[in-house]
Design an enzyme around this catalytic site. Structure first.
Site, PDB file in Angstrom:
ATOM      1  N   ASP A 159      72.912   6.262  16.978  1.00  0.00           N
ATOM      2  CA  ASP A 159      71.760   7.162  17.015  1.00  0.00           C
ATOM      3  C   ASP A 159      72.003   8.244  15.970  1.00  0.00           C
ATOM      4  OD1 ASP A 159      69.847   9.085  17.493  1.00  0.00           O
ATOM      5  OD2 ASP A 159      69.896   8.801  19.678  1.00  0.00           O
TER       6      ASP A 159
ATOM      7  N   TYR B 180      54.438  15.174  13.154  1.00  0.00           N
ATOM      8  CA  TYR B 180      54.941  14.044  12.351  1.00  0.00           C
ATOM      9  C   TYR B 180      54.736  14.321  10.859  1.00  0.00           C
ATOM     10  CZ  TYR B 180      55.369   9.328  10.412  1.00  0.00           C
ATOM     11  OH  TYR B 180      55.728   8.241   9.638  1.00  0.00           O
TER      12      TYR B 180
END
Ligand SMILES: NC(=O)c1ccc[n+]([C@@H]2O[C@H](COP(=O)([O-])OP(=O)(O)OC[C@H]3O[C@@H](n4cnc5c(N)ncnc54)[C@H](OP(=O)(O)O)[C@@H]3O)[C@@H](O)[C@H]2O)c1
Length: 236
Positions: A51, A140
């Site tokens: 991750d 985003y």
């Protein structure tokens, strides 16, 4: 000597097309993502499950690649994070999670592997979005735009060492997990209609841009935002 490329998010969608394309062009390829399953589907690549939002996990990636010269670093991992609730706490969590997945992943992996980039000749790519150029997606687009500012810094820092750094800003690309469960037929058609060429992008369209920037023809291109969007946004 065989060149080495590292592709984050290389198990699915655009990243998988890039990884397979690089393998086809003779690169040794390392793919990184959180889920081992998709990574193992990329035949001929070395898979590292990590991750990239977590510094400790990125340290593990660095250790796995210790001592190897890296020719191409493709920071493709990223994604859209859905907001969970209405309060300010949910807003903060959504913005932080969106920055983590789209900015911190690229910053940590690049910082970790910078000393190993080939000098001269190394190539760094960051993955932004058309949303950074025209808005869309709330945090985003804002998170992706952060990469536009950072690439200028990177290009200036690395240019004297013979390394280029560029951003690819894709438009609407199908056949990836990005819109999983979020796309409607109307949404798809609106995005296709927004292009000048009347068709959505494919992961291969994006790979071809990476192929140029990572290959011998891309050596004098640095500090740029390269839009690959079928003409949905012009000249930015
Ligand atoms: N598709 C589009 O229309 C479009 C448009 C503009 C920009 N983009 C950008 O293009 C890039 C590729 O997207 P895509 O369309 O190919 O979508 P995708 O299939 O969802 O690919 C995203 C990849 O990133 C990996 N990833 C996500 N978070 C990660 C983390 N914390 N650590 C490590 N890996 C992580 C995912 O694997 P795991 O889940 O296994 O970790 C996945 O393989 C993204 O940066 C996206 O924002 C896509």
């Amino acid at each position: 000597m065989t060149k080495l490329a590292v592709v984050s998010g290389g198990g699915t969608g655009i990243g998988a097309a890039i990884a397979c394309g690089l393998i086809g062009d003779g690169f040794e390829v390392v793919v990184i993502g959180r889920r081992p399953g998709p990574l193992e589907e990329i035949k001929g690549a070395q898979a590292i499950a990590a991750d990239l939002r977590e510094p400790g996990e990125v340290e593990r990636v660095r250790e796995a690649l210790a001592g190897r010269a890296i020719d191409v670093l493709v920071n493709n991992a990223g994604g859209y994070v859905t907001r969970d609730g209405d309060g300010l706490g949910a807003v903060a969590a959504n913005w932080r999670a969106t920055f983590d997945i789209n900015v911190i992943t690229a910053v940590l992996l690049t910082e970790a592997l910078l000393p190993q980039l080939s000098r001269p000749g190394g190539r760094v790519l960051l993955f932004s979005s058309i949303a950074a150029q025209r808005g869309g997606g709330g945090p985003y687009g804002a998170a992706k735009a952060a990469l536009h500012g950072w690439v200028m810094e990177l290009a200036a820092q690395l240019g004297p060492q013979g390394i280029t750094a560029n951003v690819i800003a894709p438009g609407y690309v199908i056949d990836t997990e990005f819109f999983k469960g979020r796309m409607t037929p109307e949404g798809h058609q609106a995005r296709v209609d927004a292009t000048l060429v009347g068709q959505p992008g494919t992961p291969d369209d994006i790979w071809q841009a990476v192929r140029w920037l990572a290959g011998p023809g891309g050596g004098w291109v640095t500090g740029q935002i390269i839009g690959v969007n079928g003409g949905s946004v012009l000249g930015r």
